[in-house]
Design a protein around this motif. Sequence first.
Motif, PDB file in Angstrom:
ATOM      1  N   ASP A   1      51.761  83.722  73.715  1.00 20.56           N
ATOM      2  CA  ASP A   1      50.374  83.787  74.206  1.00 20.56           C
ATOM      3  C   ASP A   1      49.612  82.503  73.948  1.00 20.56           C
ATOM      4  O   ASP A   1      48.448  82.394  74.311  1.00 20.56           O
ATOM      5  N   SER A   2      50.249  81.531  73.287  1.00 19.59           N
ATOM      6  CA  SER A   2      49.487  80.421  72.724  1.00 19.59           C
ATOM      7  C   SER A   2      48.629  79.694  73.759  1.00 19.59           C
ATOM      8  O   SER A   2      47.582  79.177  73.428  1.00 19.59           O
ATOM      9  N   ASN A   3      49.063  79.686  75.036  1.00 21.25           N
ATOM     10  CA  ASN A   3      48.269  78.958  76.032  1.00 21.25           C
ATOM     11  C   ASN A   3      46.894  79.556  76.240  1.00 21.25           C
ATOM     12  O   ASN A   3      45.961  78.872  76.588  1.00 21.25           O
ATOM     13  N   ARG A   4      46.803  80.855  76.022  1.00 21.11           N
ATOM     14  CA  ARG A   4      45.542  81.511  76.318  1.00 21.11           C
ATOM     15  C   ARG A   4      44.615  81.592  75.113  1.00 21.11           C
ATOM     16  O   ARG A   4      43.468  81.952  75.239  1.00 21.11           O
TER      17      ARG A   4
ATOM     18  N   LYS B   1      45.010  83.952  57.397  1.00 13.35           N
ATOM     19  CA  LYS B   1      44.343  85.105  58.023  1.00 13.35           C
ATOM     20  C   LYS B   1      44.251  84.990  59.534  1.00 13.35           C
ATOM     21  O   LYS B   1      44.246  85.994  60.226  1.00 13.35           O
ATOM     22  N   ILE B   2      44.115  83.769  60.053  1.00 15.16           N
ATOM     23  CA  ILE B   2      43.826  83.642  61.484  1.00 15.16           C
ATOM     24  C   ILE B   2      45.050  83.350  62.336  1.00 15.16           C
ATOM     25  O   ILE B   2      44.949  83.290  63.555  1.00 15.16           O
ATOM     26  N   GLN B   3      46.204  83.186  61.676  1.00 15.82           N
ATOM     27  CA  GLN B   3      47.357  82.720  62.460  1.00 15.82           C
ATOM     28  C   GLN B   3      47.811  83.693  63.555  1.00 15.82           C
ATOM     29  O   GLN B   3      48.434  83.275  64.522  1.00 15.82           O
ATOM     30  N   ASP B   4      47.474  84.989  63.418  1.00 15.08           N
ATOM     31  CA  ASP B   4      47.881  85.944  64.448  1.00 15.08           C
ATOM     32  C   ASP B   4      47.001  85.874  65.684  1.00 15.08           C
ATOM     33  O   ASP B   4      47.418  86.248  66.765  1.00 15.08           O
ATOM     34  N   ASP B   5      45.763  85.451  65.495  1.00 18.79           N
ATOM     35  CA  ASP B   5      44.792  85.606  66.575  1.00 18.79           C
ATOM     36  C   ASP B   5      44.464  84.339  67.347  1.00 18.79           C
ATOM     37  O   ASP B   5      43.742  84.381  68.333  1.00 18.79           O
TER      38      ASP B   5
ATOM     39  N   LYS C   1      54.501  81.710  63.983  1.00 13.98           N
ATOM     40  CA  LYS C   1      53.185  82.036  64.562  1.00 13.98           C
ATOM     41  C   LYS C   1      52.342  80.783  64.723  1.00 13.98           C
ATOM     42  O   LYS C   1      51.615  80.621  65.700  1.00 13.98           O
ATOM     43  N   ALA C   2      52.376  79.919  63.715  1.00 15.38           N
ATOM     44  CA  ALA C   2      51.521  78.723  63.725  1.00 15.38           C
ATOM     45  C   ALA C   2      52.397  77.473  63.785  1.00 15.38           C
ATOM     46  O   ALA C   2      53.535  77.488  63.317  1.00 15.38           O
TER      47      ALA C   2
ATOM     48  N   ASP D   1      34.829  79.991  59.963  1.00 10.43           N
ATOM     49  CA  ASP D   1      34.969  80.800  58.773  1.00 10.43           C
ATOM     50  C   ASP D   1      34.634  82.220  59.158  1.00 10.43           C
ATOM     51  O   ASP D   1      33.472  82.557  59.282  1.00 10.43           O
ATOM     52  N   PHE D   2      35.661  83.026  59.377  1.00  6.64           N
ATOM     53  CA  PHE D   2      35.392  84.427  59.705  1.00  6.64           C
ATOM     54  C   PHE D   2      34.513  84.983  58.589  1.00  6.64           C
ATOM     55  O   PHE D   2      34.818  84.794  57.421  1.00  6.64           O
ATOM     56  N   GLY D   3      33.453  85.599  58.944  1.00  8.15           N
ATOM     57  CA  GLY D   3      32.588  86.262  57.961  1.00  8.15           C
ATOM     58  C   GLY D   3      32.032  85.342  56.889  1.00  8.15           C
ATOM     59  O   GLY D   3      32.412  85.422  55.730  1.00  8.15           O
ATOM     60  N   GLY D   4      31.166  84.421  57.259  1.00  4.81           N
ATOM     61  CA  GLY D   4      30.464  83.659  56.225  1.00  4.81           C
ATOM     62  C   GLY D   4      30.537  82.162  56.426  1.00  4.81           C
ATOM     63  O   GLY D   4      31.267  81.665  57.281  1.00  4.81           O
TER      64      GLY D   4
END
Length: 358
Positions: free
Chosen positions: A4-7, A35-39, A81-82, A207-210
């Motif tokens: 999915d990486s292109n999108r 934390k963010i490597q999946d998204d 993933k990354a 920074d997710f959340g903060g």
Amino acid sequence: MNTDSNRKEIVLSGIRSTGNLHLGNYYGALRKFVKIQDDFDCRFFIADLHALTTNPDPQELHANVKKILAEYLAAGIDPEKATIFIQSDVPEIAEMYLLLNMHVGIGELMRTTSFKDKARKALGLTAASDDDDEIEKQICGVETNRRVNAGLLTYPTLMAVDILIQKATKVPVGKDQLQHLELTRRFARRFNSFYNVDDFPEPYDFDFGGAPVKVPGLDGSGKMGKSEGNCIYLVDEPKALRKKVMRAVTDEGPQAPNSPMNEPVANLFSLLELTSTPEIVKQFRDAYADCSIRYGDLKKQLAEDILAVTTPIRERVNDILADEDYLRRVVAQGAEKARDAASKTLADVRRIMGIRKF
Ligand code: TYM
């Protein structure tokens, strides 16, 4: 590799290879990477060219690159993933650094806080000589000019190129890097408007959340940092780690209920907030407020909570470090992907700036 990486939005961040990673690196950067490597389409690198600005011993530099790579993996960054790569494996970065420097002012680089800090340190000036004229006079002095090298001055250009060459829009970093990000946005806008193109998106901290954090040291002031010599490393053995925490600077304790907190104690609470549960933090805050606090108990709790975070990482690092083939494969795969993106951007930049083949 993520199909999915292109999108996905591109996230990029790096850490200099100047030694083992410490809690500042972990809470400012590494924890977020994991934390963010999946998204997102994440690209995490080891900034060995940036590390050169302080003229490290060559053997040490190489060993440090390996250490950080192993610590990235031990902390949970998954190379499937990354993208994980080494900055110097992407020579396109060095060429674009030269090109972008043509649009960067010496004045704006000299005013960068990190440059002034590093120059002050290299020149042996005290924090009291905060005066830009003094720093400038010393830098230009014949005897000292080699101590503040041009790479240190153009550090923000290189960092901007790391980000822009990958067209990243999200950059997870600690608070100390925000000024560099602001410069990156400025350089991107300047390039786009000078050539009337829209090639570079403007990157923002992420920074997710903060808000981005500043992890303090245990020596009573300032931030945790290698050059400050106040670090708790992810690979510190439990005994050494406990000793460092137990030695943290405090004060004589609150003298009256609800007293304001001195910086060294506030720093301990900041660390506790990062590593402990809200209930534990509240318990110690209440104890501070009613003067029943015992700093020894606070430190013991803090040491155990830090160890709960670092132990799983420390326990994996040595096995990963021993597997040279695996490390080689990870960075070869990462370099390929990073170069793929970088070479496209560089080709565009060369064309836009008028460098064309006959
Ligand atoms: P570096 O190597 O100094 O630090 C790596 C990351 O750790 C964060 N950090 C901290 N965060 C909170 N509290 C602290 N005490 C603390 N100490 C370090 C930093 O904010 C950083 O996120 N210039 C960068 C490396 C770099 C980079 C890039 C980063 C080069 N190119 C492109 C992002 C994108 C640096 O020197 O980080």
